[in-house]
Design an enzyme around this catalytic site. Structure first.
Site, PDB file in Angstrom:
ATOM      1  N   PHE A   1       7.196  -9.790  -9.330  1.00 49.35           N
ATOM      2  CA  PHE A   1       6.168  -8.962  -8.695  1.00 49.35           C
ATOM      3  C   PHE A   1       6.502  -8.662  -7.231  1.00 49.35           C
ATOM      4  O   PHE A   1       5.622  -8.295  -6.457  1.00 49.35           O
ATOM      5  CB  PHE A   1       4.799  -9.647  -8.793  1.00 49.35           C
ATOM      6  CG  PHE A   1       4.340  -9.837 -10.215  1.00 49.35           C
ATOM      7  CD1 PHE A   1       3.857  -8.760 -10.951  1.00 49.35           C
ATOM      8  CD2 PHE A   1       4.427 -11.068 -10.840  1.00 49.35           C
ATOM      9  CE1 PHE A   1       3.442  -8.918 -12.271  1.00 49.35           C
ATOM     10  CE2 PHE A   1       4.014 -11.245 -12.159  1.00 49.35           C
ATOM     11  CZ  PHE A   1       3.525 -10.164 -12.882  1.00 49.35           C
TER      12      PHE A   1
ATOM     13  N   GLU B   1       9.799  -4.235  -2.537  1.00 46.89           N
ATOM     14  CA  GLU B   1      10.919  -3.966  -1.646  1.00 46.89           C
ATOM     15  C   GLU B   1      10.385  -3.920  -0.221  1.00 46.89           C
ATOM     16  O   GLU B   1       9.276  -3.476   0.022  1.00 46.89           O
ATOM     17  CB  GLU B   1      11.580  -2.638  -2.005  1.00 46.89           C
ATOM     18  CG  GLU B   1      12.387  -2.741  -3.272  1.00 46.89           C
ATOM     19  CD  GLU B   1      13.092  -1.449  -3.625  1.00 46.89           C
ATOM     20  OE1 GLU B   1      13.386  -0.638  -2.726  1.00 46.89           O
ATOM     21  OE2 GLU B   1      13.334  -1.241  -4.823  1.00 46.89           O
TER      22      GLU B   1
ATOM     23  N   CYS C   1       9.980   1.645  -9.234  1.00 46.34           N
ATOM     24  CA  CYS C   1       9.113   0.933 -10.193  1.00 46.34           C
ATOM     25  C   CYS C   1       7.921   1.742 -10.690  1.00 46.34           C
ATOM     26  O   CYS C   1       7.815   1.991 -11.891  1.00 46.34           O
ATOM     27  CB  CYS C   1       8.645  -0.372  -9.574  1.00 46.34           C
ATOM     28  SG  CYS C   1      10.004  -1.378  -8.997  1.00 46.34           S
TER      29      CYS C   1
HETATM   30  C1  UGA Z   1       6.042  -2.367  -6.653  1.00 43.89           C
HETATM   31  C2  UGA Z   1       4.949  -3.432  -6.784  1.00 43.89           C
HETATM   32  O1  UGA Z   1       4.107  -3.392  -5.625  1.00 43.89           O
HETATM   33  C3  UGA Z   1       5.545  -4.814  -6.945  1.00 43.89           C
HETATM   34  O2  UGA Z   1       4.517  -5.768  -7.161  1.00 43.89           O
HETATM   35  C4  UGA Z   1       6.493  -4.814  -8.154  1.00 43.89           C
HETATM   36  O3  UGA Z   1       7.122  -6.073  -8.309  1.00 43.89           O
HETATM   37  C5  UGA Z   1       7.560  -3.755  -7.946  1.00 43.89           C
HETATM   38  O4  UGA Z   1       6.910  -2.465  -7.788  1.00 43.89           O
HETATM   39  C6  UGA Z   1       8.460  -3.764  -9.154  1.00 43.89           C
HETATM   40  O5  UGA Z   1       8.003  -3.431 -10.245  1.00 43.89           O
HETATM   41  O6  UGA Z   1       9.609  -4.218  -9.041  1.00 43.89           O
HETATM   42  P1  UGA Z   1       7.619  -1.503  -4.687  1.00 43.89           P
HETATM   43  O7  UGA Z   1       8.042  -0.434  -5.635  1.00 43.89           O
HETATM   44  O8  UGA Z   1       8.643  -2.243  -3.922  1.00 43.89           O
HETATM   45  O9  UGA Z   1       6.765  -2.621  -5.456  1.00 43.89           O
HETATM   46  O10 UGA Z   1       6.682  -0.813  -3.619  1.00 43.89           O
HETATM   47  P2  UGA Z   1       5.134  -0.756  -3.243  1.00 43.89           P
HETATM   48  O11 UGA Z   1       4.926  -1.414  -1.952  1.00 43.89           O
HETATM   49  O12 UGA Z   1       4.280  -1.198  -4.337  1.00 43.89           O
HETATM   50  O13 UGA Z   1       4.950   0.814  -3.026  1.00 43.89           O
HETATM   51  C7  UGA Z   1       5.205   1.738  -4.078  1.00 43.89           C
HETATM   52  C8  UGA Z   1       4.856   3.130  -3.635  1.00 43.89           C
HETATM   53  O14 UGA Z   1       3.448   3.297  -3.514  1.00 43.89           O
HETATM   54  C9  UGA Z   1       5.436   3.542  -2.289  1.00 43.89           C
HETATM   55  O15 UGA Z   1       5.937   4.855  -2.379  1.00 43.89           O
HETATM   56  C10 UGA Z   1       4.250   3.493  -1.348  1.00 43.89           C
HETATM   57  O16 UGA Z   1       4.382   4.385  -0.278  1.00 43.89           O
HETATM   58  C11 UGA Z   1       3.128   3.896  -2.271  1.00 43.89           C
HETATM   59  N1  UGA Z   1       1.809   3.401  -1.841  1.00 43.89           N
HETATM   60  C12 UGA Z   1       1.549   2.056  -1.834  1.00 43.89           C
HETATM   61  C13 UGA Z   1       0.806   4.292  -1.485  1.00 43.89           C
HETATM   62  O17 UGA Z   1       1.005   5.526  -1.513  1.00 43.89           O
HETATM   63  N2  UGA Z   1      -0.431   3.808  -1.145  1.00 43.89           N
HETATM   64  C14 UGA Z   1      -0.695   2.486  -1.127  1.00 43.89           C
HETATM   65  O18 UGA Z   1      -1.858   2.123  -0.814  1.00 43.89           O
HETATM   66  C15 UGA Z   1       0.315   1.580  -1.477  1.00 43.89           C
END
Ligand code: UGA
Length: 428
Positions: free
Chosen positions: A150, A153, A258
Site C-alpha cells: 500500500f 511513491e 496504479c
Molecule cells: C497509490 C496509493 O495511494 C497507494 O496506497 C498504493 O500502494 C499505490 O497507489 C499502488 O497501488 O502501488 P501512488 O500511485 O504512489 O499510490 O500515488 P497517490 O499518492 O495515491 O496519488 C495518485 C494520484 O492521485 C496522483 O496523480 C495524485 O496527484 C492524485 N491525487 C491524490 C489527487 O488528485 N487528489 C488527492 O486528494 C490525492
C-alpha cells in the site's frame, strides 16, 4: 531468515531495502542487467526520497545484495516476494506475463520449502495460476500467499516502514507464521485472510481512493458553477470522521502507475465475471474529462483561441516528489494544448529526463523563472513545494500576460489576485 525479492521497481526495491533494514538477509533480483549493475554500486534508477540511503547502508553491511541469477536468489530463501510489473493490456485487463515468467523462473530453482508471495497487484484468479506453474516445475512443498503493498511513491520508504496495515492473504498456518514473523517489527494492524480477499482488498483500496478524487473533482465543477469554494467544501466534508480529509484534493485528476491501471483492471476483471462495473467506469470517465474541463478554463482566458500562445507548464511528474511520468496528467494536458496550437514551455524539478522521452515539441527549461519569460500563462500541473515557494512578483514581471492556471489548487486565491494575476483554479 533469508528473503528474496523478484523485481527491483518501486515496490520491489523498497521491499528489499526495508526488509534488509529490519535485519533480514535479502537478495534483490531483476532480469535487467544494467539496472542490477547500477544497484550493486548503490546507484538507483528511480527517484524516491530516503531509498538511496537505505540501499547504500544495507549494501555496505552485506544484508542486501543484488543479482540477475535466479539460482543464487532462490537458494535458501524461505520467503520469495514477487514484485514485478503488471502492465495494462489494450482492453484494460492486467497482463500477467511478468508474474508468470518470474514464477516459472523461481519454480525451476526451488528445491526447498518456501512461501511465494505475490506483492504485485493482481486479480484473485492469479493465485491458482501461480500455484499451477510452481507445481509444474518444482518438486518440493511450497505455499503461495498474497501480501499487497500500500505504499505511495514519493513517501514509499516511510509508508513501508510505517504501514497502515499488513494484509496477509494465505491458506496455510506455516506460511502465515513465517509472514507474521517477518513483519513483526512493523507496528501495524495485521489482518489474515485468503489470498483472494487480500488481492481484492488492494484493488478496492485503490478504486476507493480514485473514487474520492473523481467525486471531489465533480463537486469542484459544481462549485465553479455557483461560485462556491471546493477547498472549503472538502474541508467541511472531511471533518465528518466517517469521511475524513484525505484524498479529497481536487485537481487535474489522478495519474501514476496504479490508480488508472488498477481501476481499468478491476473493470475488466468484473466484466470477465459477468458484472458491469459501470460505477467505476464513471470514476475513470470523470478523471479523463477533467483535462478537458481545465482546458476550457484556459480557453476562457484568451477569448477562445489558444493558437500561438505560450503556456509554461510547471510540474510534469504524476505527483510531487517523484520522477515518475506514468499516466501523468501533464501528458494528456500538454498533448491537447499542443493540438490547439499552444507553444509549450515546461519545467519539473526531477521528472524532465523521463518527460523528454514522452513529450515532443516541448521546450524544457532548467529553471522555472526562465521558463516563464514571455509566457502567456503559468500552468501548475504538479504541486511541487518549489512552485509554492516561487517569487510571484518576479514571475509577473517576466511574463507577457499575468495568467495563472492552477491545476492543483496550489495557491491561495486572494493572495494571487492581490498580486495582479488573473487566477483560474479548480472549483474556487
Ligand atoms: C497509490 C496509493 O495511494 C497507494 O496506497 C498504493 O500502494 C499505490 O497507489 C499502488 O497501488 O502501488 P501512488 O500511485 O504512489 O499510490 O500515488 P497517490 O499518492 O495515491 O496519488 C495518485 C494520484 O492521485 C496522483 O496523480 C495524485 O496527484 C492524485 N491525487 C491524490 C489527487 O488528485 N487528489 C488527492 O486528494 C490525492
Amino acid at each position: 531468515m533469508k528473503i528474496c525479492v523478484i523485481g527491483t521497481g518501486y515496490v520491489g526495491l523498497v521491499t528489499a531495502a526495508v526488509f534488509s533494514h529490519l535485519g533480514y538477509k535479502v537478495t534483490g533480483l531483476d532480469i535487467d542487467k544494467s539496472k542490477i549493475n547500477q544497484l550493486k554500486k548503490g546507484k538507483l534508477t528511480i527517484y524516491e526520497p530516503g531509498l538511496k540511503e537505505l540501499v547504500t547502508k544495507n549494501l555496505a553491511n552485506n544484508r542486501l545484495s543484488f543479482t540477475t541469477d535466479y539460482k543464487q536468489a532462490v537458494k535458501d530463501s524461505q520467503l520469495i516476494f514477487i514484485c514485478v510489473g503488471t502492465p495494462a493490456k489494450k482492453d484494460g485487463s492486467y497482463d500477467p506475463k511478468f508474474v508468470f515468467s518470474a514464477t516459472k523462473a523461481v519454480a525451476k530453482q526451488l528445491n526447498h520449502y518456501a512461501v511465494i508471495i505475490i506483492k504485485s497487484t493482481v486479480p484473485p484468479s492469479t493465485t491458482e495460476a501461480v500455484k499451477d506453474i510452481i507445481q509444474a516445475h518444482a518438486q518440493t512443498k511450497f505455499d503461495v500467499a498474497s501480501v499487497p503493498e500500500f505504499l505511495r511513491e514519493g513517501s514509499a520508504v516511510n509508508d513501508a516502514l510505517h504501514p497502515s496495515r499488513v494484509i496477509i492473504g494465505v491458506n496455510s498456518n506455516k506460511a502465515e507464521a513465517l509472514l507474521r514473523q517477518v513483519h513483526k517489527k512493523l507496528k501495524a494492524p495485521f489482518l489474515t485472510t485468503t489470498p483472494q480477499s487480500a488481492q481484492l482488498t488492494k484493488y478496492a483500496s485503490n478504486a476507493m481512493l480514485a473514487t474520492r478524487i473523481s467525486f471531489i473533482n465533480a463537486m469542484a465543477i459544481l462549485c465553479d458553477k455557483v461560485g462556491a469554494d471546493i477547498q472549503a467544501v472538502a474541508q467541511g466534508l472531511g471533518l465528518d470522521p466517517r469521511i475524513g480529509q484525505s484524498f479529497l484534493q481536487p485537481g487535474l485528476g489522478y495519474g501514476g502507475s496504479c490508480f488508472p491501471k488498477d481501476t481499468w483492471a478491476l473493470i475488466a476483471f468484473a466484466k470477465k465475471l459477468g458484472y458491469d462495473f459501470d460505477f467505476l467506469k464513471q470514476v475513470d470517465q470523470v478523471n479523463t474529462d477533467q483535462i478537458d474541463y481545465f482546458i476550457s478554463k484556459i480557453k476562457s482566458a484568451y477569448s477562445g483561441s489558444l493558437k500561438g500562445k505560450i503556456l509554461t507548464i510547471l510540474g510534469l511528474a504524476f505527483k510531487p516528489n517523484t520522477d515518475d511520468m506514468r499516466e501523468a496528467r501533464s501528458i494528456p494536458l500538454i498533448k491537447k494544448l499542443q493540438k490547439l496550437g499552444v507553444i509549450i514551455y515546461a519545467y519539473d524539478p526531477v521528472a524532465m529526463p523521463n518527460a523528454k522521452k514522452i513529450l515532443k515539441n516541448v521546450k524544457f527549461f532548467t529553471d522555472p523563472y526562465l521558463a516563464l519569460i514571455n509566457s502567456d500563462g503559468l500552468v501548475i500541473a504538479t504541486e511541487w513545494q518549489e512552485f509554492k515557494d516561487l517569487n510571484l512578483k518576479k514571475i509577473k514581471r517576466a511574463m507577457k500576460a499575468p495568467n495563472i492556471f492552477d491545476g492543483r489548487n496550489l495557491y491561495h486565491p486572494p493572495t494571487i489576485k492581490k498580486l495582479g494575476f488573473k487566477y483560474f483554479a479548480i472549483g474556487c
